[in-house]
Design a protein around this motif. Structure first.
Motif, short mmCIF file in Angstrom:
data_model
loop_
_atom_site.label_atom_id
_atom_site.label_comp_id
_atom_site.label_asym_id
_atom_site.label_seq_id
_atom_site.Cartn_x
_atom_site.Cartn_y
_atom_site.Cartn_z
N ALA A 111 0.68 -0.99 -0.19
CA ALA A 111 -0.07 -0.06 0.10
C ALA A 111 0.72 1.11 0.00
O ALA A 111 0.48 2.10 -0.74
N HIS A 112 2.09 1.09 0.78
CA HIS A 112 2.89 2.31 0.91
C HIS A 112 3.48 2.46 -0.40
O HIS A 112 3.59 3.76 -0.98
N GLU A 113 3.87 1.49 -1.07
CA GLU A 113 4.50 1.53 -2.63
C GLU A 113 3.53 2.11 -3.46
O GLU A 113 3.99 3.03 -4.35
N VAL A 114 2.41 1.45 -3.76
CA VAL A 114 1.30 1.82 -4.76
C VAL A 114 0.79 3.18 -4.70
O VAL A 114 0.27 3.95 -5.82
N LEU A 115 0.66 3.91 -3.36
CA LEU A 115 0.27 5.05 -3.19
C LEU A 115 1.22 6.19 -3.68
O LEU A 115 1.14 7.44 -3.37
N GLY A 116 2.61 5.70 -3.64
CA GLY A 116 3.85 6.46 -3.66
C GLY A 116 4.03 7.48 -2.63
O GLY A 116 4.28 8.52 -2.75
N LEU A 117 3.95 6.72 -1.28
CA LEU A 117 4.25 7.45 0.03
C LEU A 117 5.63 7.36 0.28
O LEU A 117 6.60 6.93 -0.63
N ARG A 118 6.01 8.20 1.36
CA ARG A 118 7.44 8.50 1.58
C ARG A 118 7.65 8.56 3.08
O ARG A 118 6.84 8.80 3.74
N HIS A 119 8.87 8.13 3.31
CA HIS A 119 9.22 8.11 4.47
C HIS A 119 8.90 6.91 5.75
O HIS A 119 9.20 6.08 6.26
N TYR A 120 7.42 7.13 5.88
CA TYR A 120 6.58 6.35 6.95
C TYR A 120 5.23 6.44 6.68
O TYR A 120 4.75 7.45 6.25
N SER A 121 4.53 5.32 7.08
CA SER A 121 2.92 5.27 6.87
C SER A 121 2.64 4.21 7.88
O SER A 121 3.31 3.50 8.36
N ARG A 122 1.22 4.16 8.03
CA ARG A 122 0.72 3.08 8.75
C ARG A 122 -0.67 2.80 8.28
O ARG A 122 -1.47 3.59 7.88
N SER A 123 -0.88 1.45 8.03
CA SER A 123 -1.97 0.90 7.44
C SER A 123 -3.23 0.34 8.36
O SER A 123 -2.30 -0.44 9.43
N ASP A 124 -4.40 0.38 8.33
CA ASP A 124 -5.28 -0.27 9.30
C ASP A 124 -5.90 -1.39 8.54
O ASP A 124 -6.31 -1.39 7.56
N PHE A 125 -6.23 -2.40 9.10
CA PHE A 125 -6.82 -3.69 8.76
C PHE A 125 -7.83 -4.07 9.55
O PHE A 125 -7.91 -3.90 10.93
N ILE A 126 -8.81 -5.16 9.20
CA ILE A 126 -9.68 -5.99 9.90
C ILE A 126 -9.25 -7.37 9.47
O ILE A 126 -9.01 -7.57 8.37
N VAL A 127 -9.38 -8.32 10.48
CA VAL A 127 -8.77 -9.77 10.23
C VAL A 127 -10.00 -10.68 10.65
O VAL A 127 -10.30 -10.78 11.85
N HIS A 128 -10.61 -10.88 9.55
CA HIS A 128 -11.78 -11.80 9.56
C HIS A 128 -11.36 -13.36 10.17
O HIS A 128 -10.26 -13.84 9.09
N PRO A 129 -11.92 -14.10 10.92
CA PRO A 129 -11.22 -15.44 11.11
C PRO A 129 -11.29 -16.26 9.96
O PRO A 129 -10.46 -17.38 9.81
N LYS A 130 -12.22 -16.17 9.21
CA LYS A 130 -12.32 -17.16 7.91
C LYS A 130 -12.08 -16.46 6.50
O LYS A 130 -11.31 -17.21 5.66
N ARG A 131 -12.26 -15.07 6.35
CA ARG A 131 -12.32 -14.36 5.16
C ARG A 131 -10.74 -14.00 5.05
O ARG A 131 -10.22 -13.40 3.94
N GLY A 132 -10.00 -13.90 6.05
CA GLY A 132 -8.68 -13.33 6.08
C GLY A 132 -8.55 -11.84 6.33
O GLY A 132 -9.40 -11.18 6.89
N VAL A 133 -7.32 -11.24 5.70
CA VAL A 133 -7.03 -9.79 6.18
C VAL A 133 -7.50 -8.91 4.90
O VAL A 133 -7.31 -9.19 3.90
N TYR A 134 -8.12 -7.87 5.34
CA TYR A 134 -8.82 -6.81 4.55
C TYR A 134 -7.99 -5.34 4.99
O TYR A 134 -7.97 -5.20 6.21
#
Length: 321
Positions: free
Chosen positions: A257-280
């Protein structure tokens, strides 16, 4: 030895003014001794001050070697201040104008996530001025429920609400439009909440992923809302209670996500982890908070890195642009 002059920008005309003041205070408090700090307050009307005395951006830029951007939300994080800094050819921390604008705009960010096969919840866009009664009924019949409604361009969960029925959906959209001209209606996925920061050129890695943090919100909060973030009532566990597969997925997605948005230096991504469907992936923060309650400093502590070392690294990246 020449001591480097650092102007710390904080405040700004955004809904996250108070959070930015705290981030700026934390940066000023933790800057290593080799830096000479200047506390630059931008008030809610956009006026610049040093030690309470009005000043201009040009004077701030001329008197300092580098700018530490400790702002959040509109103006500070959406590309506007970055355009101003670029116009003066100033060295500064954080992402440049385009990456900042893309990261802040939840609609554009999601389009880029989907294009690059980074799994994100399904969503619909609602425009201000649309007939909310008709749209709410149509969405209730056709869209996965419950859903979460967000303004398209604000952070810290400002204006975000969960809707379980038509009435709540209409009210949530009305509320979102107080903060933005467009709103995102997104599938609400139940699961563990997590976040993962990344740092560029750190510990011999081009993009170094921090350990994912698990967020255990108060029972009274349906999701990690503004109050849960800054009241101190949430529990943040780092490293989080994730499987090795889930942890690796969050780290890889945060880097991508950091790469494809062309970000720089640092960033933080937020996720939800479903027990069966995995990481979003939910969204990305191009200037993560650095307050005492913030997630980035907790992630740094878990890998044995204090905030002063992190700040020194980020400022060095900015100086070597």
């Amino acid at each position: 030895m020449h001591r480097i002059k650092v102007a710390v920008l904080r405040g700004g005309p955004s809904n996250e003014y108070e959070v930015s003041l705290k981030t700026g205070k934390s940066v000023l408090k933790n800057l290593p001794d080799k830096y000479i700090p200047t506390d630059v307050l931008i008030d809610k009307k956009g006026n610049w001050h040093i030690d309470g005395i009005p000043t201009t951006p040009a004077k701030v830029f001329q008197g300092n070697d580098v700018i530490f951007n400790a702002m959040h939300g509109e103006y500070g994080e959406d590309g506007k201040i970055q355009q101003l800094l670029d116009g003066f050819n100033v060295k500064y921390t954080g992402s440049k104008a385009l990456g900042s604008a893309l990261g802040m705009n939840k609609i554009l960010a999601k389009e880029i996530f989907i294009k690059n096969k980074i799994k994100t919840p399904v969503y619909k866009v609602v425009r201000k001025g649309d007939d909310l009664s008709i749209i709410s009924h149509d969405l209730f019949k056709s869209f996965p429920m419950p859903c979460i409604v967000k303004p398209h361009g604000s952070g810290s969960s400002v204006g975000v609400a969960i809707a379980k029925n038509v009435t709540e959906l209409e009210l949530a959209l009305e509320n979102a439009f107080k903060y933005s001209d467009n709103a995102i209606v997104e599938e609400f996925i139940s699961g563990k909440e997590g976040t993962c920061g990344v740092i560029e050129n750190f510990r011999k890695e081009k993009i170094y992923p921090l350990l994912p943090v698990e967020i255990v919100k108060p029972i009274s909060s349906g999701f990690f809302d503004y109050n849960a973030k800054y009241s101190g009532e949430s529990k943040e566990i780092c490293p989080g209670n994730f499987s090795e597969k889930e942890k690796r997925a969050m780290q890889e997605m945060a880097i991508k996500a950091h790469e494809v948005l062309g970000l720089r230096h640092y960033s933080r991504s937020d996720f939800i982890v479903h027990p069966k469907r995995g990481v979003y992936i939910l969204e990305i923060n191009t200037l993560p908070g650095l307050t005492e309650e913030s997630l980035m400093p907790k992630s740094l502590k878990a890998i044995g890195c204090n905030l002063s070392t992190f700040l020194d690294h980020i400022i060095t990246l900015a100086l070597n642009k």
